[in-house]
Design an enzyme around this catalytic site. Structure first.
Site, mmCIF file in Angstrom:
data_model
loop_
_atom_site.group_PDB
_atom_site.id
_atom_site.type_symbol
_atom_site.label_atom_id
_atom_site.label_comp_id
_atom_site.label_asym_id
_atom_site.label_seq_id
_atom_site.Cartn_x
_atom_site.Cartn_y
_atom_site.Cartn_z
ATOM 1 N N LYS A 124 0.833 -1.210 0.000
ATOM 2 C CA LYS A 124 0.000 0.000 0.000
ATOM 3 C C LYS A 124 0.864 1.256 0.000
ATOM 4 C CE LYS A 124 -3.665 -2.069 2.762
ATOM 5 N NZ LYS A 124 -4.330 -2.070 4.075
ATOM 6 N N ASP A 141 -10.054 0.464 1.443
ATOM 7 C CA ASP A 141 -9.825 -0.984 1.475
ATOM 8 C C ASP A 141 -10.689 -1.673 0.431
ATOM 9 O OD1 ASP A 141 -7.806 -1.472 3.361
ATOM 10 O OD2 ASP A 141 -9.209 -1.261 5.027
ATOM 11 N N ASP A 143 -12.481 -4.177 0.599
ATOM 12 C CA ASP A 143 -13.757 -4.731 1.064
ATOM 13 C C ASP A 143 -14.726 -3.630 1.520
ATOM 14 O OD1 ASP A 143 -12.368 -4.018 3.336
ATOM 15 O OD2 ASP A 143 -12.524 -5.970 4.303
#
Length: 168
Positions: A124, A141, A143
């Protein structure tokens, strides 16, 4: 003429003064304007394997549904197959390959993670390497689902504060 210690000392002082003056001129001179491309703003997420691919697709669709004006850039690890990359590109996701970062050493041994896939999360940090291209990035993120407009996170001018986080 023979060079005495006194002459050498005076020569050094003159040289130091010349160097100091030159440094002062350079350090206090205005910076020349650089021709620079307009930098973009974008959402960023990380996908290191196929398991979270549906999550990235759902995130991309939720940004479209929320009418975001900014693109989603997915940092893709080496474990993402070609068909997943093609599917993300078809959803309008800008795909970028990222190399893993070298992991910090553990105490006296190799790094140890509760789940091995967490080691890939260090990638990241690669988005910090895009400073020349991007003015502002917001990491989401893989999700996450956006349920209403969040463009204000990218619309806001950060000024002298280049890093922000959610207050918990």
């Amino acid at each position: 003429v023979p060079l005495t210690a006194e002459h050498a000392e005076v020569a050094c002082e003159v040289a130091r003064g010349v160097v100091d003056d030159a440094l002062a001129r350079v350090l206090h001179a205005p910076c020349p304007a650089r021709a620079r491309q307009a930098r973009r703003r974008a959402w960023v997420t990380l996908l290191t394997n196929e398991a979270y691919a549906k999550g990235v697709e759902a995130l991309a669709r939720s940004l479209v549904a929320a009418e975001s004006r900014y693109p989603l850039v997915a940092m893709l690890g080496g474990g993402v197959p070609a068909h997943v990359r093609a599917s993300l590109a078809a959803e309008g996701v800008e795909c970028r390959d990222v190399r893993p970062l070298p992991l910090p050493s553990g105490e006296g041994s190799a790094p140890c993670y509760a789940c091995e896939h967490f080691a890939a999360c260090w990638a990241k940090l690669r988005m910090w390497e895009w400073e020349e291209e991007f003015e502002q990035l917001v990491y989401l993120d893989a999700d996450m689902i956006v349920v209403r407009g969040i463009d204000e996170l990218l619309d806001d001018d950060l000024g002298d504060c280049p890093l922000r986080a959610v207050q918990v």
